[in-house]
Design an enzyme around this catalytic site. Structure first.
Site, PDB file in Angstrom:
ATOM      1  N   TYR A 101      -2.862  15.904  20.740  1.00  0.00           N
ATOM      2  CA  TYR A 101      -2.314  15.664  19.399  1.00  0.00           C
ATOM      3  C   TYR A 101      -1.446  16.864  19.040  1.00  0.00           C
ATOM      4  O   TYR A 101      -1.873  18.014  19.182  1.00  0.00           O
ATOM      5  CB  TYR A 101      -3.442  15.515  18.366  1.00  0.00           C
ATOM      6  CG  TYR A 101      -2.912  15.365  16.951  1.00  0.00           C
ATOM      7  CD1 TYR A 101      -2.859  14.119  16.344  1.00  0.00           C
ATOM      8  CD2 TYR A 101      -2.435  16.467  16.239  1.00  0.00           C
ATOM      9  CE1 TYR A 101      -2.338  13.972  15.067  1.00  0.00           C
ATOM     10  CE2 TYR A 101      -1.903  16.330  14.965  1.00  0.00           C
ATOM     11  CZ  TYR A 101      -1.861  15.087  14.392  1.00  0.00           C
ATOM     12  OH  TYR A 101      -1.341  14.942  13.134  1.00  0.00           O
ATOM     13  N   GLU A 175       4.805  14.055  13.788  1.00  0.00           N
ATOM     14  CA  GLU A 175       3.545  13.991  14.533  1.00  0.00           C
ATOM     15  C   GLU A 175       3.725  13.249  15.848  1.00  0.00           C
ATOM     16  O   GLU A 175       4.380  12.206  15.892  1.00  0.00           O
ATOM     17  CB  GLU A 175       2.526  13.244  13.655  1.00  0.00           C
ATOM     18  CG  GLU A 175       1.171  13.079  14.277  1.00  0.00           C
ATOM     19  CD  GLU A 175       0.302  12.118  13.464  1.00  0.00           C
ATOM     20  OE1 GLU A 175      -0.371  12.576  12.523  1.00  0.00           O
ATOM     21  OE2 GLU A 175       0.295  10.911  13.768  1.00  0.00           O
TER      22      GLU A 175
END
Ligand code: GDP
Ligand code: MN
Length: 363
Positions: A101, A175
Site C-alpha cells: 500500500y 493512493e
C-alpha cells in the site's frame, strides 16, 4: 473531486509510474476488442467512485474471449454500493508476488502531507489498520528531500514521483493499493485512487473540464457556471440565505417545522440585486420546489438589495410558488417597506416563524 481509476492511472503513467496496458469499455463487445489487443489474460474492473470493488465482485480475471464477454456483461450490469457500473477498465493481468500500500494524503490534524506505506497492501488494508496498526507506517512530509532517506521495500523514486504528481495536480489523495512487485523484480501500480482539491479547479483546467462533462445534475452545473454556491436536495422547500452557516441552520429549522429542503443556496456576503435575481431564476427551473424561504442577515449584505433582487426576478422569471422572507440588519426598514408593496412576499419576524410559514404555505 474524485477521479476514476483509469483517469488516475493516466496521470501515474504521465509521471513515469508503471501501470498495466489497458483500455475502457462501455459494452462487452468493446471489452473483447480491447482484451484481444492487450492479450489475455486480462483483469476486468468496474469503474465506480467507491472503494472495495474487489470484494463486491467488481474486479475479475478473464482468461478467454468468452470469459471477457460474459464477465464484462455481468460487471456492467452490477451496482456497487448503489452506483451503477457504466464503464469497465480492461487491463493486462499481472502475476504478482507481493502487494504493498502506498498513499499520500493531506492530514488536516498535522496540517501536512502524510505518506502512508504498508507491506500488507491489498483489499484487506482496512482490516490491517484495525487489527495490526503497526504494519502501517505514516510519515509527515514537510520537505520532499525526506523521501530520499526512506528505507521501504519499494523504490524511493516511486514515492518521489507519486509526491510530485500529488503536488502538481493539487490532489488531497493519491493512493496506489495495491502496488505490486513481480518475480522478476518490477513494481507496478495495479490500482489508483486520486482526489483533487475542488478549490484548486481554477488552476487545473483539465480537471475543471472533466468535472463539467461528468456533472450529473444540470442545475448544479449551471449554478457552478454562475459561481453560485448551490446544492440540490430532494425536498420541496428552497432555502436561500447569506452565509453557509446561516443557510444550514435554516435548513435545520425548516426540517423541525416539518419541511424538507429542496436546496442549499448561499447568496454570499454583500450580494447585489442581480445575484439574488440570478439565484431565483435558477430555482424556477426546479419543478419540485413548492416554496422558497429567504433568510437574510444584513451585515455587508443590504436587506433592500435582496428584496429588490427578488422583485426583479419575480417579475422577469415568473416565480409561481409562495415565498417567505425573514430579514434583519443593515437597511432592514428599507427592505420591509419594499416588500410591503408586493403581494407575493410573506414577511416573517424570526427564522422559526419563517420556517413554519413556508412549510404551511407550500402544503
Ligand atoms: P479495489 O477492490 O476497488 O481496491 O480494486 P483493486 O484494483 O485494488 O483490486 C482488488 C484486488 O484484486 C487486488 O488487491 C488484487 O489482489 C486483485 N487484482 C487486481 N488486479 C489484478 C491483476 O492484474 N492480477 C491479479 N492476479 N490480481 C489482481
Ligand atoms: Mn485497490
Amino acid at each position: 473531486m474524485k477521479l476514476q481509476e483509469f483517469q488516475a492511472k493516466e496521470i501515474l503513467k504521465k509521471y513515469g509510474l508503471p501501470i498495466q496496458a489497458g483500455g475502457v469499455a462501455a459494452t462487452a463487445a468493446e471489452a473483447e476488442i480491447i482484451a484481444l489487443k492487450i492479450g489475455l489474460p486480462v483483469v476486468l474492473k468496474a469503474q465506480v467512485l467507491v472503494g472495495g470493488r474487489g470484494k463486491a465482485g467488481g474486479v475479475k480475471i478473464a482468461r478467454t474471449p468468452e470469459e471477457v464477454k460474459t464477465i464484462s456483461a455481468q460487471i456492467l450490469g452490477m451496482k456497487i454500493k448503489d452506483l451503477p457500473v457504466k464503464k469497465i477498465l480492461i487491463a493486462g493481468a499481472v502475476d504478482f508476488e507481493k502487494e504493498y500500500y502506498l498513499g499520500i494524503t493531506l492530514d488536516r490534524v498535522s496540517k501536512s502531507n502524510v505518506l502512508i506505506f504498508s507491506e500488507e497492501g491489498g483489499v484487506e488494508i482496512e482490516e490491517v489498520a484495525r487489527t495490526n496498526p503497526d504494519k502501517i507506517s505514516k510519515y509527515e512530509i514537510l520537505n520532499p528531500k525526506q523521501i530520499q532517506n526512506l528505507k521501504f521495500e519499494i523504490p524511493n523514486d516511486f514515492i518521489e514521483k507519486l509526491y510530485d504528481l500529488y503536488v502538481k495536480n493539487d490532489a488531497t489523495l493519491a493512493e496506489i493499493n495495491p502496488l505490486v512487485s513481480t518475480k522478476d523484480g518490477r513494481f507496478i501500480a495495479l490500482d489508483a485512487k486520486m482526489v483533487i482539491d475542488d478549490n484548486a479547479l481554477f488552476r487545473q483546467p483539465e480537471f475543471a473540464k472533466l468535472r463539467e462533462s461528468t456533472e450529473v445534475d444540470e442545475l448544479e452545473a449551471e449554478a457552478g457556471r454562475r459561481k453560485i454556491a448551490y446544492v440540490r436536495l430532494p425536498g420541496s422547500i428552497a432555502i436561500l440565505g447569506n452565509g453557509a452557516g446561516l443557510v444550514m441552520t435554516t435548513m435545520d429549522e425548516v426540517k423541525r417545522a416539518g419541511g424538507e429542503p429542496a436546496c442549499f443556496l448561499d447568496l454570499g456576503g454583500g450580494s447585489k440585486a442581480e445575484t439574488v435575481a440570478s439565484c431565483l431564476e435558477l430555482l424556477t427551473r426546479d419543478p419540485n420546489i413548492k416554496g422558497i424561504f429567504f433568510n437574510v442577515f444584513g451585515g455587508i449584505t443590504r436587506c433592500d438589495e435582496v428584496v429588490n433582487g427578488i422583485i426583479a426576478a419575480h417579475d422577469k422569471a415568473g416565480v409561481k410558488v409562495p415565498m417567505v422572507i425573514r430579514l434583519t440588519g443593515t437597511r432592514e426598514e428599507e427592505g420591509k417597506k419594499l416588500l410591503a408593496q408586493t403581494n407575493f412576499l410573506t414577511y416573517a419576524a424570526s427564522m422559526t416563524e419563517g420556517a413554519k410559514k413556508i412549510v404551511e404555505l407550500s402544503r
